[in-house]
Design a protein around this motif. Structure first.
Motif, mmCIF file in Angstrom:
data_model
loop_
_atom_site.group_PDB
_atom_site.id
_atom_site.type_symbol
_atom_site.label_atom_id
_atom_site.label_comp_id
_atom_site.label_asym_id
_atom_site.label_seq_id
_atom_site.Cartn_x
_atom_site.Cartn_y
_atom_site.Cartn_z
ATOM 1 N N ILE A 1 -0.639 -25.644 -53.959
ATOM 2 C CA ILE A 1 -1.125 -27.019 -53.989
ATOM 3 C C ILE A 1 0.002 -27.889 -54.529
ATOM 4 O O ILE A 1 0.461 -27.676 -55.659
ATOM 5 N N PRO A 2 0.485 -28.859 -53.763
ATOM 6 C CA PRO A 2 1.660 -29.634 -54.178
ATOM 7 C C PRO A 2 1.335 -30.663 -55.266
ATOM 8 O O PRO A 2 0.192 -30.826 -55.679
ATOM 9 N N PHE A 3 2.386 -31.337 -55.719
ATOM 10 C CA PHE A 3 2.305 -32.443 -56.680
ATOM 11 C C PHE A 3 1.766 -31.994 -58.040
ATOM 12 O O PHE A 3 0.986 -32.700 -58.674
ATOM 13 N N ASN A 4 2.189 -30.805 -58.492
ATOM 14 C CA ASN A 4 1.846 -30.351 -59.835
ATOM 15 C C ASN A 4 2.940 -30.830 -60.793
ATOM 16 O O ASN A 4 3.788 -30.066 -61.227
ATOM 17 N N PHE A 5 2.899 -32.125 -61.128
ATOM 18 C CA PHE A 5 3.932 -32.715 -61.982
ATOM 19 C C PHE A 5 3.871 -32.184 -63.415
ATOM 20 O O PHE A 5 4.835 -32.313 -64.162
#
Length: 490
Positions: free
Chosen positions: A182-186
């Motif tokens: 899952i992208p955008f794991n800042f």
């Protein structure tokens, strides 16, 4: 780069040498009001923290100074606030250190070698994985309607707002079951930092069990103090405004039954029954518009990804996460689900019409009484339910439904409905005992927001909220370790 860093051995030596020069009042203060924060601070190993942080600093350029001291300063700041010994302002805290050599010594500095305020913010930036953007610049102007949309108001009281994308949980389930990320794991660096410096040491000292772990999850509303309408800047067009917290959004606070502007803090935690201590495992901030059903799937994926040694047996969640994708994902991972049922769901069509059930799937006898769980038939794969009167049904039941001495038995299959027929039958004492541990997340939410004052902090942006919450999570672990230490010493 980091040319020199203070090791734990150097820190303890420096602190012992500094105590020699304290006057009597400073020594009394150190061994009275500052005793607990001091002992808790010494339980945090900054050597492990710096080993994790080193890759985020360049090998060239001007050396970064006092990084372990800055980390201790953050922790001591929150520890003192929880004891009522500090004001909740990072600026005031840095100024106070300059005039208090006891506090300066506790973080590992003299009053003339303290890191400036800007170094604290640089330290935060090192642990944030989002790409650089001018969205937070003081001169950045956005549309006046930025983040002005509110979710639909729920129909009933104490209900959460509906997710804007109703099929998103199914999409996330398919993505996770197929092994995709899952992208955008800042918050990735913060979560890994928390795992390596705090969760693993707590597992090593026995605070968190290595197996048969019961994890609870819950979300809570975090109200930001920024203005949701932004601020008009002189000379700027009327339809453009500056937002001090552009990441914040409108959400629905189900506890207060009103709209709020801010974020959702979702965390996974566990409970230590021997110490009666609540231990956070993973902390993450999301948009206030996001539903907890989505937040859990993302948080569970991040726990699997960043904390591989945390072995989960049971998951306890509230009714907001009562959906089939969650049950299917947990079953695929071999984790038993303990989730409160959502009353909005009707009777599943997969259950035969010949069986009358209660709202939680428990079969009802002809007298409309809930039948009792009677074990699991391994050969046929059926859950067994018996008459609530058992062998005394003939003498106690007004309308005996069978001539059997044992009483009537009904069989249900777990695959009829994965929600209603869980591995451990709902309503049993064993089920209730495990599900009680879900309240650990509610207590941790209270500690983060109130005891450690996150709700009172005048901070902006998701980055700063995430960092400060991570520091608070470290303090909660140190509280539990200190409690464990005192019990062992007694």
């Amino acid at each position: 780069m980091i040319k020199y860093r203070q090791s734990m051995q150097d820190y303890l030596y420096f602190l012992n040498e500094s105590k020699i020069h304290f006057d009597s009042s400073e020594r009394v203060r150190l061994h009275s009001e500052l005793w607990k924060p001091w002992q808790k601070l010494c339980l945090f190993d900054t050597d492990k923290a710096m080993a994790f942080l080193l890759p985020f600093y360049s090998n060239t350029g001007r050396p970064a100074k006092n990084q372990p001291q800055i980390l201790r300063s953050f922790i001591l700041f929150f520890l003192l606030y929880s004891e009522g010994l500090a004001k909740l302002s990072l600026t005031l805290w840095v100024n106070r250190l300059r005039h208090d050599r006891v506090l300066a010594a506790l973080i590992g500095c003299t009053t003339d070698s303290l890191p400036p305020l800007g170094s604290y913010f640089d330290f935060m930036d090192r642990l944030w994985a989002a790409p650089t953007t001018d969205l937070y610049s003081r001169c950045k102007l956005l549309s006046a309607s930025h983040n002005s949309k509110r979710p639909d108001k729920p129909k009933g009281k104490k209900q959460k707002a509906q997710e804007a994308k109703p099929k998103i949980t199914e999409s996330l389930e398919k993505r996770l079951l197929s092994g995709k990320d899952i992208p955008f794991n800042f918050e990735e660096r913060l979560q890994q930092f928390f795992y390596h410096t705090t969760v693993l040491p707590s597992m090593a000292c026995g605070l968190i069990p290595n197996e048969h772990l019961t994890v609870s999850g819950d979300g809570t509303a975090v109200h930001t103090h920024s203005c949701p309408r932004g601020h008009h800047r002189d000379g700027a067009p009327e339809n453009l405004r500056h937002f001090s917290d552009p990441d914040a959004a409108w959400g629905w606070d189900s506890d207060l039954d009103k709209y709020y502007f801010g974020y959702t803090l979702f965390q996974l935690s566990c409970y230590n029954p021997e110490l009666r201590a609540d231990i956070p495992l993973l902390l993450r901030f999301t948009s206030a518009r996001r539903h907890d059903s989505v937040n859990f799937l993302v948080a569970f994926h991040e726990l699997e990804k960043h904390m591989p040694t945390v072995s989960i047996t049971n998951i306890c969640l509230d009714s907001a996460m009562d959906n089939y994708p969650t049950y299917r994902l947990l079953k695929n991972r071999g984790v038993r689900a303990f989730i409160d049922l959502n009353g909005k769901c009707g009777r599943p069509k997969t259950i035969p019409d010949s069986i009358t059930i209660d709202k939680d799937g428990t079969p009802l006898c002809q007298e409309k009484l809930r039948m009792k769980p009677n074990g699991f038939d391994q050969s046929s794969g059926y859950l067994m339910w018996r008459c609530p009167y058992g062998k005394d049904h003939c003498s106690k039941c007004k309308n005996s439904c069978t001539d059997s001495k044992y009483g009537r038995v009904i069989k249900t299959r777990p695959d009829w409905d994965i929600r209603l027929y869980t591995d451990l039958p709902r309503g049993t004492d064993a089920y209730k005992k495990i599900y009680k541990q879900r309240t650990a997340t509610e207590r941790i939410n209270n500690r983060i927001l109130n005891d450690y004052g996150l709700h009172r902090m005048f901070i902006h942006t998701k980055e700063h909220y995430s960092f400060m919450t991570t520091m608070i999570g470290i303090c909660i672990h140190l509280d539990a370790r200190y409690k464990q230490q005192m019990r062992t010493a007694a």
